[in-house]
Design a protein around this motif. Structure first.
Motif, short mmCIF file in Angstrom:
data_model
loop_
_atom_site.label_atom_id
_atom_site.label_comp_id
_atom_site.label_asym_id
_atom_site.label_seq_id
_atom_site.Cartn_x
_atom_site.Cartn_y
_atom_site.Cartn_z
N PHE A 144 0.85 -1.19 0.00
CA PHE A 144 0.00 0.00 0.00
C PHE A 144 0.89 1.25 0.00
O PHE A 144 2.05 1.18 0.43
CB PHE A 144 -0.92 0.01 1.23
CG PHE A 144 -0.17 0.10 2.55
CD1 PHE A 144 0.05 1.32 3.17
CD2 PHE A 144 0.33 -1.04 3.16
CE1 PHE A 144 0.75 1.40 4.36
CE2 PHE A 144 1.03 -0.98 4.37
CZ PHE A 144 1.23 0.25 4.96
N PRO A 145 0.41 2.38 -0.45
CA PRO A 145 1.20 3.61 -0.41
C PRO A 145 1.48 4.01 1.05
O PRO A 145 0.56 4.31 1.80
CB PRO A 145 0.30 4.64 -1.10
CG PRO A 145 -0.61 3.83 -1.95
CD PRO A 145 -0.88 2.58 -1.16
N ASP A 146 2.77 3.99 1.40
CA ASP A 146 3.14 4.24 2.79
C ASP A 146 4.06 5.46 2.87
O ASP A 146 3.80 6.44 2.20
CB ASP A 146 3.78 2.97 3.39
CG ASP A 146 5.06 2.56 2.70
OD1 ASP A 146 5.23 2.85 1.49
OD2 ASP A 146 5.93 1.94 3.36
N VAL A 147 5.08 5.40 3.70
CA VAL A 147 6.04 6.49 3.92
C VAL A 147 5.36 7.85 4.12
O VAL A 147 5.82 8.88 3.65
CB VAL A 147 7.11 6.56 2.79
CG1 VAL A 147 8.01 5.33 2.83
CG2 VAL A 147 6.49 6.70 1.40
N GLY A 148 4.23 7.83 4.82
CA GLY A 148 3.48 9.05 5.09
C GLY A 148 2.44 9.38 4.04
O GLY A 148 1.80 10.44 4.11
#
Length: 319
Positions: A144-148
């Motif tokens: 999933f799109p992570d890193v904030g």
């Protein structure tokens, strides 16, 4: 100071940090992230350093994200805790970049995706160029799109965050500047010239003097709102499939190709109650990252895209 996959050079008032794995578009390892954190310690303590330039080595891009093939192998080897450690170190560093006391200039040349965008987005100044390609393609590898991203994608106008997260689509530098993902647009200035200017002026002043007007972009795009403002991924897909234009067809194909697990997780992150703070966003993403790499779709998605490259993932049935 020199570490194998991170170069740290000091020139007068400027620290130059270079991610140094150009053969793999500077994908991130735990050791690289720790080295970058140590470099920030030294920069923070050195009163003579006034600004920082963060860039990637090689012509292909700034950073393609995490070393997901290594993360997959950790899971297959029964050592997912090594992946947990990676994400803990990565998210702590990303959060630190958002609050670092000295201005950081991130040069988002070429591929800047996933964890690479996570590094760049924390910089006070984010430079896009004609070669920039930004994306959060995690739904296609069972993640999933992570890193904030559950924080910064929500800040984009309209339904842009949903579009980028659910399709994994990439955008160019002009669009990145129009959306606010980049703060400046430059025609790929020589780093030496930029460093020279940073010696003589604060980062904001130096960059404003260099900045150019980007080409026209599609940031204000009715197509995004028409299809991605619906109330569920199923409704978005139906809307795209009803349309007959090529862009809708491609977006529908991308959404259908994504892991159902990833799509559901991404929708929850972007469309549920927003996190109370950036810190809360990273904390939640940290918990979900530990779950996601243990889900069968992660190993399968990385296999299909990056190991065997057959692009035919066998996703686990949605629960």
């Amino acid at each position: 100071m020199h570490e194998e996959h991170l170069r740290f050079e000091k020139t007068g008032k400027v620290a130059l940090l270079t991610l140094n794995r150009p053969q793999v578009i500077n994908v991130l390892t735990t050791a690289m992230l720790r080295a970058l954190d140590r470099a920030l310690d030294d920069i923070a303590a050195d009163e003579t350093i006034q600004s920082v330039v963060l860039r990637g080595a090689g012509a292909r891009g700034f950073c393609a994200g995490a070393d997901v093939k290594w993360l997959r192998q950790c899971v297959l080897d029964g050592q997912p805790e090594l992946g947990d450690e990676f994400f803990a170190v990565e998210y702590a560093l990303d959060l630190r970049l958002h609050t670092f006391p000295k201005p950081i200039v991130a040069l988002m040349e070429g591929v800047t995706m996933g964890g690479g965008l996570g590094l760049a987005i924390g910089a006070r100044h984010r430079v896009a160029t004609p070669t920039t390609r930004l994306a959060m393609p995690e739904v296609h590898i069972g993640f999933f799109p992570d890193v904030g991203a559950s924080w910064f994608l929500r800040q984009l106008p309209g339904a842009w965050g949903r579009y980028l997260a659910l399709t994994g689509a990439s955008i160019d530098g002009a669009t990145a500047r129009a959306l606010g993902l980049a703060t400046h647009y430059l025609d790929a200035p020589p780093v030496a010239d930029l460093v020279d200017r940073l010696q003589a002026a604060p980062a904001a002043v130096a960059l404003d003097a260099l900045a150019q007007v980007p080409p026209p972009s599609i940031a204000r795009d009715e197509w995004i709102e028409t299809h991605f403002a619906h109330g569920s991924p199923a409704e978005i897909l139906s809307s795209l499939e009803t349309a007959t234009d090529e862009r809708s067809t491609q977006a529908a194909q991308s959404l259908r190709a994504a892991s159902p697990f990833s799509v559901a997780l991404t929708w929850e992150l972007l469309c549920s109650s927003p996190p109370a703070s950036l810190e809360a966003a990273f904390a939640r993403e940290g918990e979900l990252a530990r779950q996601a790499i243990r889900h069968p779709d992660y190993a399968e998605g990385v296999r299909a895209r990056l190991v065997d490259k057959d692009f035919n993932p066998r996703w686990a049935p949605p629960s």
